[in-house]
Design a protein around this motif. Sequence first.
Motif, PDB file in Angstrom:
ATOM      1  N   GLN A 592       0.815  -1.208   0.000  1.00 30.17           N
ATOM      2  CA  GLN A 592       0.000   0.000   0.000  1.00 30.17           C
ATOM      3  C   GLN A 592       0.853   1.265   0.000  1.00 30.17           C
ATOM      4  OE1 GLN A 592      -3.458  -0.509  -0.106  1.00 30.17           O
ATOM      5  NE2 GLN A 592      -2.784  -2.633  -0.322  1.00 30.17           N
ATOM      6  N   ALA A 593       2.150   1.105   0.091  1.00 30.06           N
ATOM      7  CA  ALA A 593       3.059   2.250   0.096  1.00 30.06           C
ATOM      8  C   ALA A 593       4.422   1.770  -0.399  1.00 30.06           C
ATOM      9  CB  ALA A 593       3.172   2.852   1.498  1.00 30.06           C
ATOM     10  N   TRP A 594       5.250   2.704  -0.783  1.00 26.72           N
ATOM     11  CA  TRP A 594       6.531   2.415  -1.433  1.00 26.72           C
ATOM     12  C   TRP A 594       7.586   2.019  -0.412  1.00 26.72           C
ATOM     13  CZ3 TRP A 594      11.056   5.901  -2.573  1.00 26.72           C
ATOM     14  CH2 TRP A 594      11.861   5.403  -3.614  1.00 26.72           C
ATOM     15  N   TRP A 595       8.650   1.372  -0.936  1.00 26.26           N
ATOM     16  CA  TRP A 595       9.862   1.095  -0.162  1.00 26.26           C
ATOM     17  C   TRP A 595      11.048   1.342  -1.084  1.00 26.26           C
ATOM     18  CZ3 TRP A 595      12.491  -4.161   0.775  1.00 26.26           C
ATOM     19  CH2 TRP A 595      13.520  -4.024   1.722  1.00 26.26           C
ATOM     20  N   ASP A 596      12.009   2.119  -0.607  1.00 26.56           N
ATOM     21  CA  ASP A 596      13.139   2.536  -1.444  1.00 26.56           C
ATOM     22  C   ASP A 596      14.201   1.443  -1.496  1.00 26.56           C
ATOM     23  OD1 ASP A 596      15.198   3.762  -2.778  1.00 26.56           O
ATOM     24  OD2 ASP A 596      15.110   5.632  -1.637  1.00 26.56           O
ATOM     25  N   VAL A 597      14.260   0.735  -2.624  1.00 22.73           N
ATOM     26  CA  VAL A 597      15.339  -0.198  -2.934  1.00 22.73           C
ATOM     27  C   VAL A 597      15.915   0.255  -4.270  1.00 22.73           C
ATOM     28  CG1 VAL A 597      15.999  -2.578  -3.400  1.00 22.73           C
ATOM     29  CG2 VAL A 597      14.240  -2.091  -1.693  1.00 22.73           C
ATOM     30  N   PRO A 598      17.082   0.900  -4.289  1.00 24.39           N
ATOM     31  CA  PRO A 598      17.600   1.495  -5.520  1.00 24.39           C
ATOM     32  C   PRO A 598      17.718   0.484  -6.659  1.00 24.39           C
ATOM     33  CG  PRO A 598      18.839   2.287  -3.639  1.00 24.39           C
ATOM     34  CD  PRO A 598      17.950   1.188  -3.130  1.00 24.39           C
ATOM     35  N   VAL A 599      17.380   0.950  -7.842  1.00 24.94           N
ATOM     36  CA  VAL A 599      17.373   0.129  -9.059  1.00 24.94           C
ATOM     37  C   VAL A 599      18.519   0.583  -9.951  1.00 24.94           C
ATOM     38  CG1 VAL A 599      16.017  -0.498 -11.102  1.00 24.94           C
ATOM     39  CG2 VAL A 599      14.884  -0.203  -8.877  1.00 24.94           C
ATOM     40  N   ALA A 600      19.101  -0.347 -10.686  1.00 19.27           N
ATOM     41  CA  ALA A 600      20.226  -0.049 -11.574  1.00 19.27           C
ATOM     42  C   ALA A 600      19.929   1.184 -12.430  1.00 19.27           C
ATOM     43  CB  ALA A 600      20.524  -1.247 -12.472  1.00 19.27           C
ATOM     44  N   GLU A 601      20.833   2.159 -12.380  1.00 19.76           N
ATOM     45  CA  GLU A 601      20.622   3.405 -13.119  1.00 19.76           C
ATOM     46  C   GLU A 601      20.825   3.219 -14.616  1.00 19.76           C
ATOM     47  OE1 GLU A 601      21.785   8.139 -12.691  1.00 19.76           O
ATOM     48  OE2 GLU A 601      22.810   6.618 -11.476  1.00 19.76           O
ATOM     49  N   THR A 602      21.624   2.239 -14.972  1.00 15.02           N
ATOM     50  CA  THR A 602      21.806   1.939 -16.393  1.00 15.02           C
ATOM     51  C   THR A 602      21.763   0.431 -16.585  1.00 15.02           C
ATOM     52  OG1 THR A 602      23.278   2.201 -18.307  1.00 15.02           O
ATOM     53  CG2 THR A 602      24.330   1.951 -16.166  1.00 15.02           C
ATOM     54  N   ALA A 603      21.080  -0.022 -17.608  1.00 20.13           N
ATOM     55  CA  ALA A 603      20.947  -1.455 -17.881  1.00 20.13           C
ATOM     56  C   ALA A 603      20.478  -1.643 -19.315  1.00 20.13           C
ATOM     57  CB  ALA A 603      19.955  -2.095 -16.902  1.00 20.13           C
ATOM     58  N   THR A 604      20.717  -2.842 -19.847  1.00 18.01           N
ATOM     59  CA  THR A 604      20.264  -3.159 -21.205  1.00 18.01           C
ATOM     60  C   THR A 604      19.049  -4.079 -21.197  1.00 18.01           C
ATOM     61  OG1 THR A 604      21.805  -5.042 -21.330  1.00 18.01           O
ATOM     62  CG2 THR A 604      22.576  -2.896 -22.150  1.00 18.01           C
ATOM     63  N   ARG A 605      18.807  -4.783 -20.105  1.00 16.16           N
ATOM     64  CA  ARG A 605      17.697  -5.728 -20.052  1.00 16.16           C
ATOM     65  C   ARG A 605      16.408  -4.964 -19.754  1.00 16.16           C
ATOM     66  NH1 ARG A 605      19.503 -11.070 -19.829  1.00 16.16           N
ATOM     67  NH2 ARG A 605      17.550 -11.771 -18.861  1.00 16.16           N
ATOM     68  N   ALA A 606      15.359  -5.334 -20.459  1.00 18.18           N
ATOM     69  CA  ALA A 606      14.096  -4.596 -20.393  1.00 18.18           C
ATOM     70  C   ALA A 606      13.506  -4.524 -18.975  1.00 18.18           C
ATOM     71  CB  ALA A 606      13.091  -5.208 -21.359  1.00 18.18           C
ATOM     72  N   PRO A 607      13.518  -5.614 -18.171  1.00 23.97           N
ATOM     73  CA  PRO A 607      12.932  -5.506 -16.829  1.00 23.97           C
ATOM     74  C   PRO A 607      13.616  -4.454 -15.962  1.00 23.97           C
ATOM     75  CG  PRO A 607      13.179  -7.806 -17.449  1.00 23.97           C
ATOM     76  CD  PRO A 607      13.900  -7.014 -18.493  1.00 23.97           C
ATOM     77  N   ALA A 608      14.939  -4.342 -16.058  1.00 22.11           N
ATOM     78  CA  ALA A 608      15.652  -3.354 -15.259  1.00 22.11           C
ATOM     79  C   ALA A 608      15.371  -1.936 -15.742  1.00 22.11           C
ATOM     80  CB  ALA A 608      17.151  -3.635 -15.287  1.00 22.11           C
ATOM     81  N   VAL A 609      15.263  -1.768 -17.047  1.00 20.78           N
ATOM     82  CA  VAL A 609      14.958  -0.436 -17.597  1.00 20.78           C
ATOM     83  C   VAL A 609      13.580   0.021 -17.131  1.00 20.78           C
ATOM     84  CG1 VAL A 609      14.526   0.865 -19.718  1.00 20.78           C
ATOM     85  CG2 VAL A 609      16.457  -0.742 -19.598  1.00 20.78           C
TER      86      VAL A 609
END
Length: 626
Positions: A592-609
């Motif tokens: 019901q609310a967000w949680w900050d888990v940083p995501v790769a800032e650059t990637a080639t795979r569609a799920p990460a983008v």
Amino acid sequence: MSTRATRRLTTAQALVAFLSKQFSERDGERRRLIEATWGIFGHGNVAGIGQALVEYGDEMPYHQGRNEQAMVHAAVGYARQSGRLATHAVTTSIGPGATNLVTGAALATINHLPVLLLPGDTFATRPADPVLQQLEVPYAGDVSVNDCLRPVSVYFDRITRPEALVPAALAAMRTLTDPVATGAVTLALPQDVQAEAYDWPEQFFAERVWTVRRPEPEPAELDAAVRAVLAARRPLIVAGGGVRHSGAEEALRRLVDDTDIPVASTQAGKGALCHDHPADVGGIGHTGTATANELARQADLVIGVGTRWTDFTTASGTLFAADGVRFLNINIAPYDGHKMAGLPLLADARTALDALHRRLGAHRVSPPYEIDYRTAKSRWDRQVSKVFEGEESARPTQPQVLGALDSVVTGDDIVINAAGSLPGELHKLWRTRSHDQYHVEYGYSCMGYEIPAAIGVGLAVPGRPVWALVGDGTYLMLPGEIVTAVQENIPIKIVILQNHGYASIGGLSESVGAEGFATAYRFRAEDGSYTGDPLPVDLAANAASLGLRVLRPKTLGELREALAEARAADRPTCVYVETDSSGAVPGAPPAQAWWDVPVAETATRAPAVAARKEYERQAGDRRRHL
């Protein structure tokens, strides 16, 4: 020449004798502070503390552990269930026995729960250098592996001379009973000093009572708190673990009964109000209810009671979104009382709530606000009931397992969990029936906590049903203490949910673009990934091999019967259930609310983008409350 009375004992004997005479007292209730000692013996403590426990066996009860970390978890479970007024000591040898304490010590300190650690240490006199299991540090001769415990202990001392025990032991007791400073206390005991004799003053062994304080709020802070509450249109109370530590549940209920301010709860505070109280709106934050989180987004005053304002509670700084929202922090710890740029009301939670209640008089929230949150609460309760429903002949989902357990427990039962996906679903879905029923360790969220903690809780409240809920990943971390439960016939009930992997991290991995990598318990496929068939691991057989009676229900209907049978059992019992994770049946509501888990800032795979785009959208709502 001094004529004072003395007693000639070894250092270890003196410590055990001293510990047997220490008491805590709060509100006129006195109880023994160190009620037992857990131990695993090696060359670093067998001739010292081990011999002393034999010498003073009538005065210091002993429990035999199987893993050093697990012993700390058992002691912490006991301390929490005892309201922090009593705990256990834990003794280990030097070396791996001592370093195995570090995880448990961190858990105790982060959760502000008292435990006394007594690891052996290398020789103080250094007759041979190095000795077995000694860490050699070229730049410092006085360092041992026990120094790993310094950053996770609230008090640490190394007893290199017998007479040094006197001030160290007194400081240890003072710290354990300090409601602000308590946590893991470590007295490192060199093995030669443990066995060394000394003439101890008899006064050292006199009974001592350590008062657990209830400080009153400062008048000026109380005045400011009253003004803030009176001015608020949409106030919200967030109950944290400090409510329970203070025994302030009834004080909170009295305040809420007269003001109708809604109460949301952190993981540690869940149960501050029972689920059927009209003002209880459930868990708050990333794992909270839709009701609590919507109230949080609109609140103009947030009253934190005994909470540390962790990222899960605040949804990583995105939850409390109203313009001009202010915070009032009722907390005994100044460090926490000043968080969120809040108005501090620094006092014991029960004392502060009673004082605030008296000053508010006949003040109540507006009727439309009360109707608003009570309507939302009813809507959420109906949603929970729907999630708990299922075909009796079908394999249950994980939420349906909780629903089945919900149908057999009463307010006497205690439910323990710490890690995986269960804490989130428990926080959202569980219906607490008593103030101490909900025991989820989420300060450290330590895999492996549940089974040993259940033993500690079972020792604290014999006769009450105690449930340890574990996924397969958590079970594999620390199952060994099952042997202790069997040995002592502590009739804990263990529910193993088999979902073939790290379900919680698997879901998180998918959401952050890591594609569930290495989170399933499966054979390797031809491409080398862990996507083959599930591993042929039989955890039920493993539990049975350790001495448990094991029930294996296949369907939701059979599960209800098995849980009822386990609840009635007078010996340790396990209910093993394969959960349905196919997605064919609706699961628990999403976060019901967000949680900050940083995501790769650059990637080639569609799920990460894609995950990065969503991350940047959510992160834009973060704010610092200044």
